[in-house]
Design an enzyme around this catalytic site. Structure first.
Site, PDB file in Angstrom:
ATOM      1  N   THR A   1     -30.778  18.790 -11.217  1.00 39.57           N
ATOM      2  CA  THR A   1     -31.145  17.379 -11.396  1.00 39.57           C
ATOM      3  C   THR A   1     -32.654  17.294 -11.549  1.00 39.57           C
ATOM      4  O   THR A   1     -33.398  17.902 -10.785  1.00 39.57           O
ATOM      5  CB  THR A   1     -30.683  16.535 -10.196  1.00 39.57           C
ATOM      6  OG1 THR A   1     -29.261  16.593 -10.094  1.00 39.57           O
ATOM      7  CG2 THR A   1     -31.117  15.085 -10.351  1.00 39.57           C
TER       8      THR A   1
ATOM      9  N   ARG B   1     -22.667  12.396  -8.385  1.00 38.22           N
ATOM     10  CA  ARG B   1     -21.709  13.243  -9.106  1.00 38.22           C
ATOM     11  C   ARG B   1     -20.283  12.980  -8.622  1.00 38.22           C
ATOM     12  O   ARG B   1     -19.350  12.875  -9.420  1.00 38.22           O
ATOM     13  CB  ARG B   1     -22.103  14.708  -8.936  1.00 38.22           C
ATOM     14  CG  ARG B   1     -23.470  15.026  -9.523  1.00 38.22           C
ATOM     15  CD  ARG B   1     -24.042  16.337  -9.006  1.00 38.22           C
ATOM     16  NE  ARG B   1     -23.227  17.477  -9.414  1.00 38.22           N
ATOM     17  CZ  ARG B   1     -23.426  18.715  -8.962  1.00 38.22           C
ATOM     18  NH1 ARG B   1     -24.396  18.942  -8.060  1.00 38.22           N
ATOM     19  NH2 ARG B   1     -22.672  19.706  -9.379  1.00 38.22           N
TER      20      ARG B   1
ATOM     21  N   LEU C   1     -33.418  16.989  -4.414  1.00 36.52           N
ATOM     22  CA  LEU C   1     -32.624  16.842  -5.627  1.00 36.52           C
ATOM     23  C   LEU C   1     -31.900  18.159  -5.854  1.00 36.52           C
ATOM     24  O   LEU C   1     -32.430  19.230  -5.540  1.00 36.52           O
ATOM     25  CB  LEU C   1     -33.520  16.532  -6.836  1.00 36.52           C
ATOM     26  CG  LEU C   1     -34.283  15.209  -6.831  1.00 36.52           C
ATOM     27  CD1 LEU C   1     -35.160  15.114  -8.081  1.00 36.52           C
ATOM     28  CD2 LEU C   1     -33.344  14.022  -6.768  1.00 36.52           C
ATOM     29  N   ASP C   2     -30.694  18.092  -6.404  1.00 32.47           N
ATOM     30  CA  ASP C   2     -29.991  19.317  -6.760  1.00 32.47           C
ATOM     31  C   ASP C   2     -30.839  20.145  -7.722  1.00 32.47           C
ATOM     32  O   ASP C   2     -31.677  19.616  -8.462  1.00 32.47           O
ATOM     33  CB  ASP C   2     -28.660  18.993  -7.438  1.00 32.47           C
ATOM     34  CG  ASP C   2     -27.673  18.315  -6.498  1.00 32.47           C
ATOM     35  OD1 ASP C   2     -27.849  18.441  -5.269  1.00 32.47           O
ATOM     36  OD2 ASP C   2     -26.736  17.661  -6.998  1.00 32.47           O
ATOM     37  N   LYS C   3     -30.573  21.438  -7.740  1.00 32.92           N
ATOM     38  CA  LYS C   3     -31.313  22.347  -8.621  1.00 32.92           C
ATOM     39  C   LYS C   3     -31.363  21.840 -10.053  1.00 32.92           C
ATOM     40  O   LYS C   3     -32.418  21.832 -10.688  1.00 32.92           O
ATOM     41  CB  LYS C   3     -30.666  23.734  -8.569  1.00 32.92           C
ATOM     42  CG  LYS C   3     -31.259  24.731  -9.558  1.00 32.92           C
ATOM     43  CD  LYS C   3     -30.507  26.055  -9.526  1.00 32.92           C
ATOM     44  CE  LYS C   3     -31.040  27.007 -10.584  1.00 32.92           C
ATOM     45  NZ  LYS C   3     -30.296  28.299 -10.591  1.00 32.92           N
TER      46      LYS C   3
END
Length: 321
Positions: A153, A254, A149-151
């Site tokens: 998220t 996104r 997961l993105d930082k």
């Protein structure tokens, strides 16, 4: 960090690592076998070690990463520390463990936690926390991380605690047998059908290599991507949308949301604006479902959105059932 930068960081300390090629690596390239056995170094760095004669197979230096190895081969590697290798150290980081058994962990990741060490974040990552949570995970490549997961998220992730679980989870993700669902808060009220599917290839933005974009595969490199979007709640300020991934491309939700005119709140990279209660992108991995990689039991997990996400929903009059 470039490959040459890695060598600039080398100090005089040297470690010799001995590996025996397992049955699973029989017939594979030498560089791939090293990546499998020495997970804390990058493939590029290991290839440089091979080319410089610092890898010996059965007593003889081998200088080609494409050389094939056999089960039982004895490999000796002369390793020198880099920031990347030193990043693979345990750190006591609070983890919200939703489920644990001998083979997997399911974690509810908070926003702000980087998943894997990388330039600019060599410590304080989920990987460091996993190594402290269970020392046995040092024997599993990437400490069992099979997806990211993105930082900024938040939400659910599955992590492997054994090699068999990792191999099967990687296969299940590749086969799209792992269901990942997200909720997102986006700008502008939703218009059109409440259910939409976006099928648009994603690659590096040709005008800005630091971000991703929907691309034409006939003109630019990229990969096919598909996201289902379901409107959950609408308001004059914006909308709450459930997003279901069919593929797992970098920044997929996104990019796809921005491509249809609904950039996420708190995501200026893709056209969103920050909000006082939501300074990060309003994206949360709310549901994770898969067959257990060892027992084959059906596993389903849900995690309610965190407080910042809920606060923005409340302010905008958005509701989630």
């Amino acid at each position: 960090m470039t490959d040459s930068d890695e060598f600039d960081e080398i100090v005089n300390e040297t470690e010799y690592r001995r590996l025996t090629v397992g049955v699973g690596m029989h017939g594979e390239r030498l560089d791939r076998a090293l990546v499998d056995g020495v997970v804390e170094f990058s493939r590029n760095y290991l290839q440089q070690l091979i080319e410089s004669g610092q890898v010996v197979v059965n007593g003889r230096p081998v200088r080609k990463g494409s050389s094939r190895v056999k089960a039982g081969d004895e490999v000796m590697i002369e390793l020198r520390p880099t920031p990347q290798s030193q990043a693979f150290k345990p750190e006591h980081i609070a983890l919200n463990v939703v489920f644990a058994d001998d083979h997997i962990l399911v974690i509810n990741k908070p926003a702000g936690l980087v998943v894997h060490p990388a330039p600019g974040n060599w410590s304080g990552t989920l990987l460091n926390g996993l190594l402290a949570y269970d020392q046995e995970m040092t024997a599993v490549p990437r400490a069992g991380i099979v997806h990211r997961l993105d930082k900024d998220t938040s939400g659910l992730m599955v992590v492997a605690r054994s090699r068999v679980a990792m191999d099967r989870l990687v296969q299940a993700i590749a086969a799209r047998d792992v269901s990942r669902q997200y909720v997102a808060i986006a700008h502008r009220p939703w218009a059109g059908p409440t259910n939409q599917t976006v099928e648009a290839s994603i690659g590096r933005d040709p005008r800005n290599r630091l971000r991703m974009a929907v691309v034409d595969l006939e003109r630019h490199s990229g990969k096919l991507a598909k996201t289902d979007m379901i409107l959950l709640s609408n308001s004059p300020a914006g909308c709450l949308v459930r997003c279901i991934l069919h593929t797992g491309r970098t920044h997929q939700i996104r990019v796809h949301m921005a491509s249809i005119g609904h950039p996420l709140v708190g995501d200026p990279v893709y056209g969103g604006s920050k909000h006082s209660v939501m300074p990060r992108q309003a994206l949360h991995a709310i549901r994770l479902a898969f067959d257990h990689p060892v027992t084959q039991e059906k596993m389903v997990f849900n995690a309610l959105p965190p407080s910042d996400f809920s606060a923005l929903m409340s302010e905008w009059g958005l509701r989630y059932n």
